[in-house]
Write a protein that holds these residues in place. Structure first.
Motif, PDB file in Angstrom:
ATOM      1  N   TRP A  44       2.097   0.187   6.493  1.00 40.97           N
ATOM      2  CA  TRP A  44       0.836  -0.310   5.771  1.00 40.97           C
ATOM      3  C   TRP A  44       0.929  -0.043   4.301  1.00 40.97           C
ATOM      4  O   TRP A  44       0.305  -0.831   3.539  1.00 40.97           O
ATOM      5  CB  TRP A  44      -0.328   0.593   6.506  1.00 40.97           C
ATOM      6  N   ARG A  45       1.412   1.083   4.021  1.00 40.84           N
ATOM      7  CA  ARG A  45       1.350   1.841   2.575  1.00 40.84           C
ATOM      8  C   ARG A  45       2.638   1.306   1.744  1.00 40.84           C
ATOM      9  O   ARG A  45       2.611   2.096   0.578  1.00 40.84           O
ATOM     10  CB  ARG A  45       0.711   2.967   2.398  1.00 40.84           C
ATOM     11  N   TYR A  46       3.603   1.162   2.174  1.00 48.99           N
ATOM     12  CA  TYR A  46       5.152   0.969   1.651  1.00 48.99           C
ATOM     13  C   TYR A  46       4.965   0.256   0.409  1.00 48.99           C
ATOM     14  O   TYR A  46       5.586   0.843  -0.658  1.00 48.99           O
ATOM     15  CB  TYR A  46       6.182   0.402   2.555  1.00 48.99           C
ATOM     16  N   THR A  47       4.098  -0.692   0.060  1.00 53.07           N
ATOM     17  CA  THR A  47       3.867  -1.252  -1.269  1.00 53.07           C
ATOM     18  C   THR A  47       3.161  -0.675  -2.317  1.00 53.07           C
ATOM     19  O   THR A  47       2.971  -0.813  -3.462  1.00 53.07           O
ATOM     20  CB  THR A  47       3.443  -2.728  -1.055  1.00 53.07           C
ATOM     21  N   TYR A  48       2.194   0.529  -1.953  1.00 50.56           N
ATOM     22  CA  TYR A  48       1.321   1.254  -2.778  1.00 50.56           C
ATOM     23  C   TYR A  48       1.708   2.358  -3.365  1.00 50.56           C
ATOM     24  O   TYR A  48       1.113   2.745  -4.249  1.00 50.56           O
ATOM     25  CB  TYR A  48       0.130   1.435  -1.899  1.00 50.56           C
ATOM     26  N   ASP A  55       9.607   4.588   2.045  1.00 48.90           N
ATOM     27  CA  ASP A  55       8.575   4.517   3.122  1.00 48.90           C
ATOM     28  C   ASP A  55       9.130   3.382   4.376  1.00 48.90           C
ATOM     29  O   ASP A  55       8.879   3.719   5.478  1.00 48.90           O
ATOM     30  CB  ASP A  55       7.141   4.135   2.571  1.00 48.90           C
ATOM     31  N   LEU A  56       9.845   2.612   3.834  1.00 50.64           N
ATOM     32  CA  LEU A  56      10.391   1.610   5.001  1.00 50.64           C
ATOM     33  C   LEU A  56      11.264   2.289   5.820  1.00 50.64           C
ATOM     34  O   LEU A  56      11.448   2.291   6.882  1.00 50.64           O
ATOM     35  CB  LEU A  56      10.840   0.282   4.377  1.00 50.64           C
TER      36      LEU A  56
END
Length: 81
Positions: A44-48, A55-56
């Protein structure tokens, strides 16, 4: 130092990894839900957060643990009451 699979702050002081303690405190169904939730959280938050690859990789770590938990249950089914 492996920040994804064995972050040092997850077993500081006692040599027991936090994830192992969490697993021991839950039923197998609860633990699988915990693992699934962590997969979803990291995806959910890997791009933030500014560290998308980390995070991936963390999502992959929890997904691998979830896959292993399901395989273990299929190999050793618990008797139903």
């Amino acid at each position: 130092m492996d920040q994804v699979n064995h972050p040092p702050h997850y077993n500081a002081g006692n040599g027991i990894e936090c994830l192992d303690a969490i697993e021991a405190s839950m039923s197998s169904i609860e633990f699988r839900g915990y693992l699934k939730g962590n997969v979803e959280k990291y995806l959910w938050r890997y791009t933030y957060k500014g560290h998308p690859l980390t995070d991936l990789e963390k999502a992959g770590f929890y997904l691998d643990r979830l896959i292993e938990a399901v395989k273990d249950e299929e190999r050793n089914p618990k008797p139903k009451n």
